[in-house]
Design a protein around this motif. Structure first.
Motif, PDB file in Angstrom:
ATOM      1  N   PRO A 109     -13.564 -21.099 -19.421  1.00 26.40           N
ATOM      2  CA  PRO A 109     -12.609 -20.819 -20.206  1.00 26.40           C
ATOM      3  C   PRO A 109     -12.009 -19.491 -19.929  1.00 26.40           C
ATOM      4  CG  PRO A 109     -14.631 -21.813 -21.881  1.00 26.40           C
ATOM      5  CD  PRO A 109     -14.992 -21.282 -20.311  1.00 26.40           C
ATOM      6  N   GLU A 110     -10.712 -19.507 -19.702  1.00 27.00           N
ATOM      7  CA  GLU A 110      -9.973 -18.270 -19.674  1.00 27.00           C
ATOM      8  C   GLU A 110      -9.943 -17.237 -20.842  1.00 27.00           C
ATOM      9  OE1 GLU A 110      -5.701 -17.136 -17.305  1.00 27.00           O
ATOM     10  OE2 GLU A 110      -5.803 -18.503 -18.957  1.00 27.00           O
ATOM     11  N   ASN A 111      -9.862 -17.936 -22.080  1.00 24.46           N
ATOM     12  CA  ASN A 111      -9.999 -17.084 -23.238  1.00 24.46           C
ATOM     13  C   ASN A 111     -11.055 -17.460 -24.084  1.00 24.46           C
ATOM     14  OD1 ASN A 111      -6.584 -18.145 -22.864  1.00 24.46           O
ATOM     15  ND2 ASN A 111      -7.034 -16.138 -22.823  1.00 24.46           N
ATOM     16  N   VAL A 112     -11.310 -16.635 -25.072  1.00 24.98           N
ATOM     17  CA  VAL A 112     -12.524 -16.713 -26.002  1.00 24.98           C
ATOM     18  C   VAL A 112     -12.180 -17.979 -26.851  1.00 24.98           C
ATOM     19  CG1 VAL A 112     -13.566 -15.618 -28.103  1.00 24.98           C
ATOM     20  CG2 VAL A 112     -13.176 -14.320 -25.993  1.00 24.98           C
ATOM     21  N   ILE A 113     -13.225 -18.754 -26.977  1.00 26.64           N
ATOM     22  CA  ILE A 113     -13.268 -19.956 -27.895  1.00 26.64           C
ATOM     23  C   ILE A 113     -13.913 -19.572 -29.205  1.00 26.64           C
ATOM     24  CG2 ILE A 113     -13.682 -22.117 -28.340  1.00 26.64           C
ATOM     25  CD1 ILE A 113     -13.521 -22.771 -25.138  1.00 26.64           C
ATOM     26  N   ASN A 114     -13.118 -19.596 -30.299  1.00 24.47           N
ATOM     27  CA  ASN A 114     -13.592 -19.467 -31.644  1.00 24.47           C
ATOM     28  C   ASN A 114     -13.704 -20.800 -32.394  1.00 24.47           C
ATOM     29  OD1 ASN A 114     -13.677 -16.590 -31.126  1.00 24.47           O
ATOM     30  ND2 ASN A 114     -11.651 -16.544 -31.763  1.00 24.47           N
ATOM     31  N   LEU A 115     -14.627 -21.316 -33.045  1.00 23.34           N
ATOM     32  CA  LEU A 115     -14.756 -22.507 -33.927  1.00 23.34           C
ATOM     33  C   LEU A 115     -15.229 -22.277 -35.144  1.00 23.34           C
ATOM     34  CD1 LEU A 115     -15.973 -24.940 -31.044  1.00 23.34           C
ATOM     35  CD2 LEU A 115     -13.523 -24.667 -31.852  1.00 23.34           C
ATOM     36  N   GLN A 116     -14.988 -23.119 -36.016  1.00 21.42           N
ATOM     37  CA  GLN A 116     -15.451 -23.141 -37.376  1.00 21.42           C
ATOM     38  C   GLN A 116     -16.495 -24.379 -37.650  1.00 21.42           C
ATOM     39  OE1 GLN A 116     -11.800 -23.875 -39.820  1.00 21.42           O
ATOM     40  NE2 GLN A 116     -12.142 -22.109 -40.929  1.00 21.42           N
ATOM     41  N   PHE A 117     -17.726 -24.108 -38.105  1.00 23.38           N
ATOM     42  CA  PHE A 117     -18.641 -24.797 -38.142  1.00 23.38           C
ATOM     43  C   PHE A 117     -19.018 -24.977 -39.790  1.00 23.38           C
ATOM     44  CE2 PHE A 117     -19.073 -23.202 -33.962  1.00 23.38           C
ATOM     45  CZ  PHE A 117     -19.736 -24.265 -33.105  1.00 23.38           C
ATOM     46  N   THR A 118     -18.569 -25.918 -40.216  1.00 22.60           N
ATOM     47  CA  THR A 118     -18.808 -26.358 -41.645  1.00 22.60           C
ATOM     48  C   THR A 118     -19.871 -27.122 -41.962  1.00 22.60           C
ATOM     49  OG1 THR A 118     -16.312 -26.172 -42.054  1.00 22.60           O
ATOM     50  CG2 THR A 118     -17.637 -27.306 -43.798  1.00 22.60           C
ATOM     51  N   GLU A 119     -20.803 -26.795 -42.994  1.00 24.77           N
ATOM     52  CA  GLU A 119     -22.213 -27.293 -43.278  1.00 24.77           C
ATOM     53  C   GLU A 119     -21.711 -28.804 -43.631  1.00 24.77           C
ATOM     54  OE1 GLU A 119     -25.457 -26.837 -42.764  1.00 24.77           O
ATOM     55  OE2 GLU A 119     -25.209 -24.568 -42.376  1.00 24.77           O
ATOM     56  N   ARG A 120     -22.454 -29.976 -43.042  1.00 28.14           N
ATOM     57  CA  ARG A 120     -22.360 -31.299 -43.620  1.00 28.14           C
ATOM     58  C   ARG A 120     -23.172 -31.459 -44.793  1.00 28.14           C
ATOM     59  NH1 ARG A 120     -20.380 -35.257 -41.454  1.00 28.14           N
ATOM     60  NH2 ARG A 120     -22.122 -36.439 -41.695  1.00 28.14           N
TER      61      ARG A 120
END
Length: 507
Positions: free
Chosen positions: A496-507
């Motif tokens: 990846p060229e840029n930083v990847i940020n993701l949301q992890f929501t509890e199931r």
């Protein structure tokens, strides 16, 4: 055209016309004259050098593949200094090359890697050796890395690493569930997984505080891959004028060899102590098997070092891209989660929680609804591979390619070829489910094909499957609300060229 015209206009033809028909058939079947390499299109030396250095070409080599196809067609040549490369960007032509690679296939020279090993007196490993030396190492490692039953032995070890990854993701989340720079966490996860397979011990990559020597090893891998492109593009005499890239490159390799050697020696010393006490020693990790062969320890050190770095980017990049695309395609994410649940059924762990997947589930799921292959087409970790045919001249695509010519196989271009994959830039897993729509088997080959295919494929697939499945069972994954579209870049491998940020929501 002549053959078709004769058939249309002369259904009840005389013997003379029938003879002309047969002559036309033979003429159309006759092979076309083979063209010399000099007739192959391609950029001038100055133009190619300009693309590489003035237009950031070294970091966008994957894009240059697409530009090459648009400008010159499925085959073109490019020269830089004394090195001439033939680029092949068509699945059928790639198949032609690979079917002529011979008994001991040779990849690109990796000249700077080999130069370093000669300079330091190290032996070659699986990535750098050639010929009979490569074949013997490949055969030895294949027994423990390619056989499905052998890979299943690493199931419990890798699931333990996945447990720690889930814990680390929970620790890293903000109050809104955001995890920043997930690639860095997956990089540590990849290294921890590979280390557990190689050493059957943990090195602390997923600890709350990562050991300093482990963090430095990760940084050395990153820097080494960047310097690989630069040191290979620079003629050796330029190392004297601009010594910094080569010096940094060597320093990184020095630390990586020392890191691997330290862990190997530590394991060997622990086993020697057990033997001295009369205890039985039985290892199930790769270094143990290598150490029990007739290979010199220098060869063991080189192979373990190369296997360590080879597995890290494969896991990190693929897992990052997989979750990036799944976060942007919620329907696909839900479908994949349901598939995992259907494979696991109602099975529960001893503590009453739903049990995680294992190697048997991976084998069942591997080629089903959302098989792993969909995660590799858009972002192949190795955007281009190479072959050097040393035994004879070969004919490919109507051209005669002299032996010892470097042939670059443009996998990024073929995996995004609209003639093979309609809407090639879109994430469409369903394209793999259409039984009426088949794809050329050489159009997307993320692990390579044939004898020099990735020897760690089965372990990487298992580790990726276990991680993706567990993450989907634990979390709903959503994109960063403030995030931007992330594009790939070349750093020897595709990342990846840029930083990847993701949301992890509890199931």
């Amino acid at each position: 055209m002549l053959q078709q015209a004769l058939r249309v206009s002369c259904r009840s033809a005389s013997p003379l016309v029938k003879w002309m028909e047969r002559w036309a058939e033979c003429a159309s079947a006759r092979p076309q004259a083979v063209k010399p390499l000099g007739d192959m299109p391609g950029p001038s030396v100055a133009s190619f050098a300009w693309d590489l250095f003035a237009k950031r070409g070294l970091s966008r080599l994957h894009e240059l593949q697409l530009e090459g196809v648009r400008r010159y067609g499925p085959m073109w040549k490019a020269s830089f200094g004394p090195i001439l490369t033939v680029h092949v960007a068509d699945p059928a032509l790639i198949e032609q090359v690979l079917r002529k690679e011979g008994q001991h296939p040779m990849r690109s020279d990796l000249s700077s890697w080999k130069d370093y090993r000669r300079l330091r007196g190290h032996h070659y490993g699986l990535l750098t050796s050639e010929g009979e030396e490569w074949q013997s190492i490949r055969s030895l490692l294949g027994k423990h890395m390619l056989r499905p039953k052998a890979v299943e032995a690493y199931d419990q070890t890798l699931n333990s690493v996945v447990d720690d990854l889930i814990t680390k993701l929970r620790l890293r989340r903000s109050s809104q569930g955001l995890v920043t720079d997930i690639a860095s966490e997956f990089y540590r996860f990849g290294l921890e997984g590979v280390s557990s397979v190689l050493f059957e011990s943990r090195i602390g990559c997923l600890d709350k505080i990562v050991p300093e020597e482990t963090e430095r090893f990760i940084q050395c891998i990153n820097t080494m891959f960047v310097m690989t492109l630069l040191t290979m593009a620079m003629p050796s005499w330029m190392h004297q004028l601009f010594p910094k890239p080569w010096n940094v490159f060597c320093q990184c390799w020095d630390y990586m060899f020392d890191f691997a050697k330290g862990h190997i020696d530590q394991r060997m010393a622990a086993e020697a102590e057990k033997i001295a006490r009369g205890e039985e020693v039985e290892g199930r990790y790769l270094t143990y098997f290598l150490s029990r062969t007739s290979l010199p320890m220098k060869t063991v050190y080189s192979n373990v070092t190369e296997l360590l770095l080879a597995g890290v980017d494969t896991i990190s990049s693929t897992l990052s891209w997989s979750l990036y695309e799944l976060s942007r395609h919620q329907a696909v994410q839900a479908s994949l989660r349901e598939e995992v649940l259907s494979v696991l059924g109602g099975s529960k762990g001893t503590d009453g929680s739903r049990r995680g997947p294992d190697a048997s589930a991976e084998g069942h799921n591997q080629r089903s609804t959302q098989g792993e292959l969909l995660f590799f087409r858009l972002y192949p970790v190795i955007p281009a591979n190479a072959r050097v045919i040393t035994e004879r001249d070969i004919q490919v695509g109507g051209y005669l390619i002299p032996k010892n010519t470097l042939i670059t196989l443009c996998h990024y271009a073929t995996s995004r070829d609209p003639a093979v994959f309609p809407h090639p830039d879109e994430f469409l897993p369903q394209r793999w489910l259409n039984k009426e729509q088949s794809h050329h088997p050489y159009a997307s080959v993320p692990f390579g094909v044939g004898k020099r295919s990735c020897i760690g494929r089965r372990i990487a697939e298992l580790e990726l499957y276990l991680a993706v499945a567990r993450i989907l069972l634990e979390f709903d994954i959503k994109p960063d609300p403030e995030g931007i579209s992330v594009k790939p870049m070349t750093r020897t491998l595709l990342v990846p060229e840029n930083v990847i940020n993701l949301q992890f929501t509890e199931r």
